[in-house]
Design a protein around this motif. Structure first.
Motif, PDB file in Angstrom:
ATOM      1  N   ASP A  51     -27.739 -35.733   2.860  1.00  0.00           N
ATOM      2  CA  ASP A  51     -28.947 -35.266   3.550  1.00  0.00           C
ATOM      3  C   ASP A  51     -28.743 -33.825   4.002  1.00  0.00           C
ATOM      4  N   PHE A  56     -48.366 -27.058   6.173  1.00  0.00           N
ATOM      5  CA  PHE A  56     -47.850 -28.378   5.808  1.00  0.00           C
ATOM      6  C   PHE A  56     -48.777 -29.483   6.296  1.00  0.00           C
ATOM      7  N   PHE A 101     -33.816 -26.421   6.742  1.00  0.00           N
ATOM      8  CA  PHE A 101     -34.628 -25.934   7.860  1.00  0.00           C
ATOM      9  C   PHE A 101     -33.936 -24.789   8.590  1.00  0.00           C
ATOM     10  N   LEU A 102     -32.612 -24.765   8.543  1.00  0.00           N
ATOM     11  CA  LEU A 102     -31.900 -23.623   9.107  1.00  0.00           C
ATOM     12  C   LEU A 102     -32.275 -22.361   8.322  1.00  0.00           C
ATOM     13  N   VAL A 105     -42.300 -25.910   4.144  1.00  0.00           N
ATOM     14  CA  VAL A 105     -41.854 -27.083   4.896  1.00  0.00           C
ATOM     15  C   VAL A 105     -41.814 -28.306   3.989  1.00  0.00           C
ATOM     16  N   LEU A 133     -35.066 -21.845   6.746  1.00  0.00           N
ATOM     17  CA  LEU A 133     -36.427 -21.464   7.131  1.00  0.00           C
ATOM     18  C   LEU A 133     -36.423 -20.744   8.471  1.00  0.00           C
ATOM     19  N   LEU A 134     -35.591 -21.246   9.379  1.00  0.00           N
ATOM     20  CA  LEU A 134     -35.498 -20.641  10.707  1.00  0.00           C
ATOM     21  C   LEU A 134     -35.063 -19.185  10.582  1.00  0.00           C
ATOM     22  N   ARG A 152     -38.320 -30.365   2.998  1.00  0.00           N
ATOM     23  CA  ARG A 152     -38.137 -31.805   3.210  1.00  0.00           C
ATOM     24  C   ARG A 152     -37.813 -32.503   1.905  1.00  0.00           C
ATOM     25  N   ARG A 209     -31.293 -31.698   4.757  1.00  0.00           N
ATOM     26  CA  ARG A 209     -32.540 -31.130   5.306  1.00  0.00           C
ATOM     27  C   ARG A 209     -32.262 -30.173   6.446  1.00  0.00           C
ATOM     28  N   MET A 210     -31.201 -30.471   7.224  1.00  0.00           N
ATOM     29  CA  MET A 210     -30.852 -29.594   8.330  1.00  0.00           C
ATOM     30  C   MET A 210     -30.610 -28.173   7.839  1.00  0.00           C
TER      31      MET A 210
END
Lengths: 268, 296
Positions: B246, B217, B252-253, B225, B255-256, B229, B248-249
């Protein structure tokens, strides 16, 4: 403008003291040295606080992971797996957006969306997980004779832990822990590239270095300056951890002492 | 994607989600996981090659080559890797353009660095200003891969250098006693034996490489990433059929979780390889296997 004036203007720029506007053209070497050095304040801040707080959580995690009690062992194992198994970069992003959502729930979480607290929490948990694994490994390799001798002398419970187990664990873990400290210090450069905003351009050393690289389109000046600062601090860490290492090993004959070898690990 | 997606305003929750997760943009998001895997597939062998070169150079008896190899290995110590990434991406790009400039426009008389600008002749631009979009993207990806390979090559060189030194010295002396030349000893005795010593370090490196992939990124590649976003941000009903807040959380969770699964699977596979490789070796691992078998 002489270099001394520049230092007065920009030496504390990263914490908001001094000139507000960053230089925009005719960048001098002095400006680059001063501003990048000013950014180092944040790197040192993050690394120092995360490391000091993380040390205690790491000890608890190591004890938890080594515990025969399942209710203690499982959470510790999962915590370590969670933070060691995923990239720090993603952890930062996730934490930032998590805090951003929590901000809507309660204003308690307001400061967590700024780097000084939010990123610090992530770094603290992250280093606790990595150091916890190191301490756990050391805990497993404490010589059995040491513990048997402690039993024979009538040590037990807290006293045995405080006087025998814990110092031996630290002694065995220290070389790896030194690397972890260096590694964490390097990881602090990720903070301002991963969601957390640099408010009023108050950033860390890499933030300013990339600012200069972007503006001058010349990476060959700011990044070597940054590298120099980081090597200096790395040497300081190695030196001070070496002193602690000497103290931890002071009861051993010279040839059995674990020598500290500089082998910083890689990206998280 | 699905037929019922045509009137997206009246869908029940579950079907809405199914439609939402299969929009064209989400397909781009899923494809970017492929980008990450592609990066790993190219970078791992390339870094190993760089590392092998570095480690052999550091062992070389030719002094300048020896210094070069040692400097390459030492360069990763003490400096944060993200700094290397940010540095190499610009530096490599400028190096390529500079070389092309020297070759293609020998009679250019202006300096290349003019104040804050890096000016090369139009023919030396990389990629050419007239090139289509996909060339630009491929070039960006190529520079990113090269950057990864250089940085991780230095790490791999460090591991391989240690592994080469861990091969018992008696093996090399025996090879010399049989009259093998330096080169023969290296290729026939040292290199085949070093892998079992290198594997713990290399598997660690593989884990680190997986965990470094989101840094794509920073190098300007449209990776997971970037998409997380992009897609997670508040979607305004004026611009999209599937408005939401929103998120995004949650992205990204996801992705985690992806990375946790990926590192976990790698760990299991690498453990198995290590067990296979240390079979019958004169190392602690091999000895433990032998004992376990004897006891059973």
């Amino acid at each position: 403008m002489s270099c001394w004036v520049t230092i007065q203007d920009y030496a504390l720029r990263s914490i908001g003291i001094g000139e507000r506007l960053l230089p925009r053209e005719d960048f001098t070497l002095c400006q680059q040295f001063t501003l990048i050095g000013s950014g180092m304040i944040w790197n040192v801040y993050f690394a120092l606080l995360a490391l000091m707080a993380g040390f205690f959580l790491a000890t608890a995690l190591a004890l938890g992971k080594a515990s025969p009690n399942r209710a203690l062992r499982k959470p510790a194992e999962w915590f370590i797996f969670l933070f060691r198994g995923s990239p720090l970069f993603i952890q930062f992003f996730f934490a930032y957006f998590l805090f951003l959502s929590l901000k809507g729930v309660s204003s308690v979480f307001d400061p967590f969306t700024s780097a000084w607290l939010g990123a610090l929490v992530v770094l603290f948990l992250n280093t606790a997980a990595y150091s916890g694994e190191i301490f756990y490994g050391a805990l497993q390799s404490i010589p059995r004779g040491d513990l048997e001798a402690a039993d024979a002398y009538g040590f037990s419970g807290w006293k045995k832990f405080r006087k025998i187990t814990w110092p031996t664990m630290l002694r065995l873990a220290w070389p790896a822990y030194t690397n972890e400290a260096i590694f964490l210090f390097h990881a602090t450069t990720l903070v301002y590239f991963s969601g957390f905003p640099a408010w009023r351009q108050k950033g860390d050393a890499l933030y300013y270095a990339s600012y200069f690289a972007d503006k001058t389109f010349n990476p060959f000046v700011p990044y070597p300056i940054l590298a120099m600062y980081f090597i200096l601090v790395t040497l300081t860490i190695v030196g001070s951890f070496g002193l602690v290492n000497r103290r931890l090993n002071r009861h051993l004959p010279a040839e059995r002492r674990a020598r500290l070898r500089l082998r910083p690990n890689l990206i998280r | 994607m699905f037929e019922f997606c045509t009137d997206h305003e009246t869908l029940p929750r579950l079907q809405w989600l199914a439609c939402y997760l299969t929009t064209g943009k989400h397909m781009g998001f899923y494809a970017s996981f492929g980008t990450v895997l592609l990066l790993l597939a190219i970078t791992a062998p390339a870094a190993l090659l760089f590392g092998f070169g570095g480690a052999s150079a550091a062992r070389s008896r030719l002094l300048p080559l020896n210094w070069l190899g040692k400097a390459y290995i030492a360069v990763v110590r003490g400096v944060p890797d993200i700094a290397f990434f940010l540095f190499f991406v610009i530096a490599l790009d400028q190096a390529f353009e500079w070389v092309r400039h020297q070759v293609k426009c020998p009679d250019w008389d202006q300096p290349i660095r003019q104040g804050n600008d890096f000016v090369v002749c139009a023919a030396a631009k990389l990629p050419l200003g007239t090139a289509p979009q996909w060339v630009h993207e491929t070039y960006g990806f190529f520079v990113a891969v090269l950057t990864f390979a250089i940085v991780f090559g230095a790490f791999a060189a460090n591991v391989l250098f240690g592994a080469m030194r861990a091969v018992p010295h008696a093996q090399i002396e025996t090879a010399e006693a049989y009259g093998m030349s330096h080169r023969q000893t290296f290729w026939r005795v040292l290199v085949p034996q070093m892998w079992v010593y290198a594997l713990p370090g290399l598997s660690n490196l593989w884990m680190v490489l997986i965990k470094a992939t989101p840094l794509l990124f920073l190098l300007g590649v449209e990776d997971i990433v970037y998409w997380a976003r992009e897609l997670g941000g508040t979607a305004n009903p004026r611009f999209t059929d599937y408005p939401h807040g929103d998120w995004r959380m949650w992205y990204f969770l996801a992705l985690l979780v992806f990375y946790l699964g990926f590192t976990r699977i790698s760990e299991l596979v690498l453990d198995r390889i290590m067990r296979r490789l240390s079979h019958g070796q004169a190392t602690a691992g091999g000895e433990a296997q032998r004992r376990a078998k004897g006891a059973a």
